[in-house]
Write a protein that holds these residues in place. Structure first.
Motif, PDB file in Angstrom:
ATOM      1  N   ALA A  94       4.629   4.744 -11.101  1.00 25.11           N
ATOM      2  CA  ALA A  94       3.848   4.157 -12.196  1.00 25.11           C
ATOM      3  C   ALA A  94       4.090   2.654 -12.179  1.00 25.11           C
ATOM      4  N   GLU A  95       4.042   2.075 -10.956  1.00 24.54           N
ATOM      5  CA  GLU A  95       4.457   0.687 -10.768  1.00 24.54           C
ATOM      6  C   GLU A  95       3.452  -0.349 -11.255  1.00 24.54           C
ATOM      7  N   SER A  96       2.192   0.051 -11.440  1.00 22.42           N
ATOM      8  CA  SER A  96       1.175  -0.955 -11.771  1.00 22.42           C
ATOM      9  C   SER A  96       0.086  -0.368 -12.664  1.00 22.42           C
ATOM     10  N   GLU A  97      -0.733  -1.284 -13.230  1.00 22.08           N
ATOM     11  CA  GLU A  97      -1.868  -0.861 -14.053  1.00 22.08           C
ATOM     12  C   GLU A  97      -2.814  -0.017 -13.191  1.00 22.08           C
ATOM     13  N   TRP A  98      -2.961  -0.417 -11.936  1.00 19.09           N
ATOM     14  CA  TRP A  98      -3.799   0.316 -10.978  1.00 19.09           C
ATOM     15  C   TRP A  98      -3.323   1.754 -10.859  1.00 19.09           C
ATOM     16  N   ARG A  99      -2.002   1.925 -10.676  1.00 20.61           N
ATOM     17  CA  ARG A  99      -1.442   3.261 -10.441  1.00 20.61           C
ATOM     18  C   ARG A  99      -1.664   4.159 -11.646  1.00 20.61           C
ATOM     19  N   THR A 100      -1.504   3.586 -12.860  1.00 17.46           N
ATOM     20  CA  THR A 100      -1.703   4.364 -14.079  1.00 17.46           C
ATOM     21  C   THR A 100      -3.146   4.863 -14.141  1.00 17.46           C
TER      22      THR A 100
ATOM     23  N   THR B 185      -4.459  10.267  -0.137  1.00 20.04           N
ATOM     24  CA  THR B 185      -5.276   9.472  -1.047  1.00 20.04           C
ATOM     25  C   THR B 185      -4.668   8.081  -1.133  1.00 20.04           C
ATOM     26  N   ASP B 186      -5.508   7.096  -1.228  1.00 23.09           N
ATOM     27  CA  ASP B 186      -5.128   5.697  -1.452  1.00 23.09           C
ATOM     28  C   ASP B 186      -4.463   5.047  -0.232  1.00 23.09           C
ATOM     29  N   ARG B 187      -3.326   5.570   0.243  1.00 18.87           N
ATOM     30  CA  ARG B 187      -2.596   4.900   1.323  1.00 18.87           C
ATOM     31  C   ARG B 187      -2.530   5.769   2.584  1.00 18.87           C
ATOM     32  N   ALA B 188      -2.503   5.095   3.720  1.00 18.11           N
ATOM     33  CA  ALA B 188      -2.492   5.796   5.012  1.00 18.11           C
ATOM     34  C   ALA B 188      -1.077   6.130   5.454  1.00 18.11           C
TER      35      ALA B 188
ATOM     36  N   ASP C 264     -10.252   0.115   2.107  1.00 21.72           N
ATOM     37  CA  ASP C 264      -9.945  -0.560   3.375  1.00 21.72           C
ATOM     38  C   ASP C 264      -9.103  -1.791   3.009  1.00 21.72           C
ATOM     39  N   PHE C 265      -7.784  -1.653   3.107  1.00 20.59           N
ATOM     40  CA  PHE C 265      -6.880  -2.725   2.647  1.00 20.59           C
ATOM     41  C   PHE C 265      -6.965  -3.973   3.532  1.00 20.59           C
ATOM     42  N   VAL C 266      -7.225  -3.796   4.819  1.00 18.44           N
ATOM     43  CA  VAL C 266      -7.347  -4.977   5.695  1.00 18.44           C
ATOM     44  C   VAL C 266      -8.544  -5.803   5.222  1.00 18.44           C
TER      45      VAL C 266
ATOM     46  N   ALA D 105       1.168   0.705   3.295  1.00 22.51           N
ATOM     47  CA  ALA D 105      -0.097   0.342   3.943  1.00 22.51           C
ATOM     48  C   ALA D 105      -0.771  -0.860   3.261  1.00 22.51           C
ATOM     49  N   PRO D 106      -0.867  -0.896   1.914  1.00 17.48           N
ATOM     50  CA  PRO D 106      -1.553  -2.053   1.324  1.00 17.48           C
ATOM     51  C   PRO D 106      -0.835  -3.371   1.572  1.00 17.48           C
ATOM     52  N   ALA D 107       0.501  -3.359   1.632  1.00 17.17           N
ATOM     53  CA  ALA D 107       1.227  -4.615   1.881  1.00 17.17           C
ATOM     54  C   ALA D 107       0.993  -5.071   3.330  1.00 17.17           C
TER      55      ALA D 107
ATOM     56  N   ASP E 283      -1.467  -4.223   5.418  1.00 17.09           N
ATOM     57  CA  ASP E 283      -2.881  -4.498   5.724  1.00 17.09           C
ATOM     58  C   ASP E 283      -3.418  -5.728   5.001  1.00 17.09           C
ATOM     59  N   ARG E 284      -3.018  -5.897   3.751  1.00 17.69           N
ATOM     60  CA  ARG E 284      -3.529  -7.054   2.993  1.00 17.69           C
ATOM     61  C   ARG E 284      -2.978  -8.354   3.570  1.00 17.69           C
ATOM     62  N   LYS E 285      -1.767  -8.289   4.089  1.00 18.85           N
ATOM     63  CA  LYS E 285      -1.176  -9.471   4.729  1.00 18.85           C
ATOM     64  C   LYS E 285      -1.959  -9.790   6.013  1.00 18.85           C
TER      65      LYS E 285
ATOM     66  N   ASP F 296       7.188  -5.956  -4.680  1.00 19.61           N
ATOM     67  CA  ASP F 296       7.169  -4.503  -4.897  1.00 19.61           C
ATOM     68  C   ASP F 296       6.038  -4.001  -5.809  1.00 19.61           C
ATOM     69  N   PHE F 297       4.959  -4.764  -5.898  1.00 20.80           N
ATOM     70  CA  PHE F 297       3.770  -4.379  -6.677  1.00 20.80           C
ATOM     71  C   PHE F 297       4.021  -4.327  -8.190  1.00 20.80           C
ATOM     72  N   THR F 298       5.162  -4.886  -8.681  1.00 19.86           N
ATOM     73  CA  THR F 298       5.413  -4.819 -10.130  1.00 19.86           C
ATOM     74  C   THR F 298       5.353  -6.214 -10.766  1.00 19.86           C
TER      75      THR F 298
ATOM     76  N   ALA G   3      -1.372 -12.939  -4.275  1.00 17.40           N
ATOM     77  CA  ALA G   3      -0.564 -11.775  -4.657  1.00 17.40           C
ATOM     78  C   ALA G   3      -1.277 -10.509  -4.195  1.00 17.40           C
ATOM     79  N   HIS G   4      -0.535  -9.586  -3.587  1.00 21.94           N
ATOM     80  CA  HIS G   4      -1.147  -8.355  -3.077  1.00 21.94           C
ATOM     81  C   HIS G   4      -1.616  -7.405  -4.174  1.00 21.94           C
ATOM     82  N   ASN G   5      -1.241  -7.667  -5.428  1.00 18.28           N
ATOM     83  CA  ASN G   5      -1.897  -6.921  -6.525  1.00 18.28           C
ATOM     84  C   ASN G   5      -1.893  -7.749  -7.811  1.00 18.28           C
ATOM     85  N   ASP G   6      -2.727  -7.295  -8.759  1.00 21.38           N
ATOM     86  CA  ASP G   6      -2.888  -8.026 -10.017  1.00 21.38           C
ATOM     87  C   ASP G   6      -1.595  -8.082 -10.815  1.00 21.38           C
TER      88      ASP G   6
HETATM   89  O1  AHR Z   1      -2.006   1.393  -2.952  1.00 17.99           O
HETATM   90  C1  AHR Z   1      -2.729   0.658  -3.871  1.00 17.99           C
HETATM   91  C2  AHR Z   1      -1.867  -0.386  -4.479  1.00 17.99           C
HETATM   92  O2  AHR Z   1      -0.732   0.202  -5.069  1.00 17.99           O
HETATM   93  C3  AHR Z   1      -2.501  -1.201  -5.576  1.00 17.99           C
HETATM   94  O3  AHR Z   1      -3.098  -2.365  -5.141  1.00 17.99           O
HETATM   95  C4  AHR Z   1      -1.304  -1.558  -6.384  1.00 17.99           C
HETATM   96  O4  AHR Z   1      -1.586  -2.139  -7.613  1.00 17.99           O
HETATM   97  C5  AHR Z   1      -0.592  -0.280  -6.396  1.00 17.99           C
HETATM   98  O5  AHR Z   1       0.643  -0.296  -6.916  1.00 17.99           O
END
Ligand code: AHR
Length: 309
Positions: free
Chosen positions: A27-33, A104-107, A123-125, A159-161, A163-165, A187-189, A213-216
């Motif tokens: 439950a690390e982020s608003e996205w995850r919730t 789901t979400d990550r590879a 597609d995180f890249v 994967a998102p860290a 690929d987004r980089k 750490d996405f927090t 930043a890799h997430n909001d």
């Molecule tokens: O895997 C998706 C990422 O994970 C979102 O960008 C991030 O907010 C979440 O924690």
């Protein structure tokens, strides 16, 4: 005996509800919730039994959860892997038990692609490239100025860290004036984003022109650190992030965030459909890519009422 199986035209032996075991990152982020809510709501709506396990951002907890789903003989195992590597053994166990797996979400990075049925997510890249393209466009206004960028990476090995980089670097390589001077995980927090940004500001101070930043959530934490350092986020330091959560739109409306690249967490309904199809042995695409956009601050106020997460 056949007629006895019906009461007022209703089969007594109704089909058993589908059972999905789902291992969530945490439950690390608003996205995850929002992602968790989407999955739980979709399962409820479709009459699917969801066994939900929160891994608290630890791979070993996900491995335990997957093994417990195998022992419970669920119909489908779905999970959003915390990190990319280290899944071969447990996924082989699921395959041996003949339980299909949906990512789901990550590879994952596995040697045998038959270890999972399908993968639904962004597609995180491309998201990283979109962030880079936005900056490249903005940098055209100041062609002779060096632009110093600090980067807040997501969870190490996720994967998102990765690929987004990669996507961002690939695009900004097109302009030698754009330089990443610091890059570290937050750490996405929010808490970690703030802490690492404080360290960046201490080390580089006014040299910093852009935060990627890799997430909001990390961006929102970092915005606080920038303000506490007596600078104006969105002006003194341009802030770019990824996800498109409501918190990011609020920050854009307040003039503190410049752009967010969308990453949709609303995967629940498609996940339920894929699970049904996989169990029914219907062909499913190996990869389902989510459709997403880019929202610069200029459109934030107009778009805000349409945001679903
Ligand atoms: O895997 C998706 C990422 O994970 C979102 O960008 C991030 O907010 C979440 O924690």
């Amino acid at each position: 005996a056949f007629l006895g199986a019906f009461v007022f035209n209703t089969p007594v032996f109704a089909a058993k509800p589908l059972v999905i075991g789902f291992s969530q990152v945490g439950a690390e982020s608003e996205w995850r919730t929002a992602n968790t809510v989407s999955i739980k709501d979709a399962a409820k709506k479709d009459g699917i039994t969801l066994k939900f396990a929160d891994a608290q951002q630890k791979q070993e907890n996900q491995v335990k959860a997957i093994r417990s789903f195998i022992a419970q003989r669920v119909d489908v195992i779905a999970f959003s892997p915390v990190v990319e590597s280290g899944w071969d053994t447990v996924l082989r166990e699921a395959k041996a038990a003949k339980i299909p797996v949906i990512l789901t979400d990550r590879a994952v990075n596995v040697s045998d692609p038959s270890l999972f049925a399908t993968f639904i997510g962004s597609d995180f890249v491309e998201e990283g490239r979109r962030a880079g393209r936005w900056l490249l466009e903005r940098a055209k206004k100041t062609p002779d100025t060096v632009i110093n960028i600090v980067e807040l990476q997501g969870t190490v090995g996720s994967a998102p860290a990765l690929d987004r980089k990669k996507g961002f670097e690939e695009v900004i390589a097109g302009n030698p004036k754009l330089k990443v001077i610091r890059s570290q995980t937050g750490d996405f927090t929010r808490a970690k984003g703030k802490e690492v940004m404080e360290a960046f500001l201490k080390a580089e101070g006014k040299k910093i022109n852009v935060l990627y930043a890799h997430n909001d959530d990390m961006a929102i934490g970092a915005i606080q650190a920038i303000e506490e350092a007596g600078m104006k986020p969105g002006k003194d330091i341009v802030v770019i992030s990824i996800d498109g959560v409501k918190g990011a739109f609020e920050a854009m409306i307040a003039g503190k965030l410049n752009v967010t690249v969308e990453c949709s967490p609303l995967l629940g309904p498609q996940l339920m459909q894929l699970a049904r199809d996989v169990v029914a042995n219907k062909p499913v695409p190996k990869r389902v890519v989510t459709q997403e956009g880019v929202f610069p601050a200029e459109v934030a106020a107009k778009e805000f009422p349409n945001r679903k997460y």
